[in-house]
Design an enzyme around this catalytic site. Structure first.
Site, PDB file in Angstrom:
ATOM      1  N   ASP A 135       0.839  -1.192   0.067  1.00 22.98           N
ATOM      2  CA  ASP A 135      -0.082   0.153  -0.101  1.00 22.98           C
ATOM      3  C   ASP A 135       0.947   1.086   0.016  1.00 22.98           C
ATOM      4  OD1 ASP A 135       1.016  -0.515   2.364  1.00 22.98           O
ATOM      5  OD2 ASP A 135      -0.703   0.102   3.672  1.00 22.98           O
ATOM      6  N   LYS A 136       2.197   1.119   0.336  1.00 23.03           N
ATOM      7  CA  LYS A 136       3.041   2.216   0.342  1.00 23.03           C
ATOM      8  C   LYS A 136       4.286   1.733   0.503  1.00 23.03           C
ATOM      9  CE  LYS A 136       2.494   2.348   5.442  1.00 23.03           C
ATOM     10  NZ  LYS A 136       2.293   3.130   6.735  1.00 23.03           N
ATOM     11  N   THR A 137       5.284   2.765   0.148  1.00 21.11           N
ATOM     12  CA  THR A 137       6.773   2.391  -0.015  1.00 21.11           C
ATOM     13  C   THR A 137       7.165   1.990   1.165  1.00 21.11           C
ATOM     14  OG1 THR A 137       7.341   4.596   0.088  1.00 21.11           O
ATOM     15  CG2 THR A 137       7.144   3.603  -2.078  1.00 21.11           C
TER      16      THR A 137
END
Length: 557
Positions: free
Chosen positions: A444-446
């Site tokens: 969902d995110k880095t």
């Protein structure tokens, strides 16, 4: 009876019928009203019963000692003892054999072994055909029993973990095992302790009545979540006294929704105080940044939300096993085709003889087999003869390889955690070959793929500078690597043909180079850039915690 009397009797019967009907209707009007009222009341009572069935009523266990425990309404709720094992001593053999028959190969080999016990179609000793399938199923059963025994040991370890429960006899919190926690007990929790059951928060050492939780065991989130003390208890400046608690808690029945919980607390003066999921401490979470927290147990054992989300142990199959099942279906289809061709050929060949061949032996009555029946027996015999088309030794080899993989995984020094003093634990022995086979990664995110840390370098206290030599050396090595990357980028730019692009005089020429990760999010405001010399000049004016920049930025050309 005369004809004249008949109509008179008939008229009297009709008169009586109508008379009693009217009187009943007149006299029964209030009765019907009372009946309707009673029906409405009974309907309301049924609705109330249904509503009460969907609610749980909890009171304190302190008024009920060991002698009056049978009078406690909380005794009907589950205890906090958990059991996640799959088998018992009595159910191990039938349940394990049923699960092993999920493998189509095991069913196939059992059928072959049973066919070999038929005297008409047997090809070799029946006892010999049973040995391979018994060896395979015995190895798998031992492996499953060992896995379930380890699950039993883990359950025993969790059930015997300690927590502090309030005792009325000693007027203090006494350490007991998790399995002894009951619904209605008051539990005291300290910082970094694991919550033994679903507990309604009634006291927190925080001034604002907040308790911090780490829910990594439930949802994998490492960020802390806040839980609030029930309204009316957060304003207490003194320590919570469980003996003065006389309220009745009404809440919803156990469910597996981790984000939903509602109920209310009824005081002796019939005043109600509502609460929700923000006041519930879930089993398996860890108390953080809170010295002490006290609450009453709402759900225990298998009725907790964490245990209701646990579907229990199930038989797991690896990708190789699922692929082998499909391959065995194809092999069985090929085997049936070969046996069918052989049986048809044998029946045709036997029917072409004018006399019975000398090797054809009649039965006890002197009768010979017909070509059709001989072909059918040949079909079954060829199934036994051609059973090597599906190698049973392949499954023996796979089971032995799995045991070897488990042994190597458990004894791998690179997978040993020195801080926790624990080796890696392989709890699912059926899917070891799936380790490391990743097909998709969803992120969902880095931030889930990186690790950002703030490294202490140096600080200044009262004009005295304190530095961390090890971190400073580590940062210097990172700087050298960054400078090497810059030099390599410059060499790459030297090979490119020169480009003459006219730019306005107001813009400053800057060297073009690839941005590093630490610079990708930095923006240049109003054309200004910071270089290393400016940082040194500023640091000479006033002594600060960091006298020089940790990471260099773009310099002017």
């Amino acid at each position: 009876m005369s004809r004249k009397s008949v109509p008179g009797c008939f008229s009297r019967m009709i008169w009586k019928k109508h008379f009693f009907k009217e009187t009943c209707c007149r006299c029964g009007a209030p009765d019907t009203e009372t009946q309707s009222e009673e029906l409405e009341k009974s309907g309301k009572v049924k609705k109330r019963k249904k509503k009460n069935e969907n609610k749980r009523v909890i009171i304190s266990n302190l008024p009920f000692g060991s002698k009056k425990w049978k009078e406690n309404p909380n005794m009907y709720y589950d205890s906090n003892k958990i059991k996640t094992t799959k088998y018992t001593i009595l159910t191990f053999l039938p349940k394990n054999i049923y699960e092993q028959f999920h493998r189509f190969a095991n069913v196939y080999f059992v059928v072959i072994a049973l066919l070999n016990f038929v005297p008409v179609v047997n090809a070799f000793q029946p006892e010999v055909s049973v040995i391979p399938i018994c060896v395979i199923m015995a190895i798998t059963a031992i492996k499953d029993a060992w896995e379930d025994f380890r699950r039993y040991k883990l359950d025993k370890e969790i059930n015997h973990m300690g927590c502090y429960i309030y005792s009325r006899g000693e007027r203090a919190y006494v350490e007991k095992c998790w399995k002894d926690v009951r619904v209605g007990d008051f539990v005291q929790l300290r910082c970094n302790e694991t919550i033994p059951a679903d507990i309604l928060l009634l006291y927190s050492s925080d001034q604002n009545g907040i308790c911090h939780l780490e829910t990594a065991n439930l949802d994998g989130e490492t960020n802390l979540k806040q839980r609030q003390v029930v309204m009316g208890f957060s304003s207490q400046n003194t320590l919570f006294e469980p003996e003065f608690f006389q309220n009745t808690i009404i809440c919803e029945m156990p469910n597996n929704d981790l984000n939903k919980f509602k109920g209310y607390m009824e005081q002796p003066n019939h005043e109600r105080i509502g609460f929700n999921i923000e006041s519930l401490l879930l089993r398996g979470c860890t108390i953080r940044n809170t010295e002490a927290a006290i609450g009453i147990v709402i759900y225990a054992g298998h009725e907790t939300k964490a245990m209701l989300n646990n579907n229990g142990p199930r038989y797991k199959r690896s990708k190789i096993e699922r692929r082998m099942n499909m391959d065995i279906f194809l092999c069985v289809g090929l085997l049936l085709v070969m046996c069918l061709v052989g049986a048809v050929g044998h029946g045709i060949w036997t029917g072409n003889f004018s006399e019975y061949p000398p090797y054809d032996v009649p039965d006890e009555n002197g009768n010979f087999l017909s070509p059709v029946l001989a072909g059918f027996y040949m079909f079954l015999t060829m199934i036994i003869l051609l059973q090597v088309l599906i190698p049973i030794s392949l499954y023996v080899s796979i089971e032995l390889v799995k045991l070897g993989q488990v042994f190597l995984i458990h004894n791998d020094i690179d997978l040993y955690d020195e801080e926790a003093d624990l080796p890696i634990q392989c709890r699912a022995l059926n899917i070891t070959e799936d380790l490391g086979q990743i097909q998709y990664i969803f992120s969902d995110k880095t931030g889930t793929l990186t690790e950002n840390k703030m490294v202490f370098r140096r600080c200044t206290v009262d004009g005295i500078e304190f530095s961390h030599q090890e971190n400073a050396r580590r940062l210097e090595t990172h700087k050298e690597l960054d400078l090497d990357d810059e030099d390599f980028a410059k060499l790459q730019h030297l090979t490119l043909p020169p480009t003459n692009i006219e730019r306005p005089a107001t813009y400053k020429q800057r060297t073009v180079r690839p941005l590093r990760r630490c610079q990708s999010a930095r923006a240049h405001f109003q054309g200004h850039t910071r270089n290393r010399s400016l940082g040194r000049r500023d640091s000479n004016r006033s002594q600060v915690a960091f006298s020089s920049a940790i990471v260099s930025t773009n310099r002017l050309s």
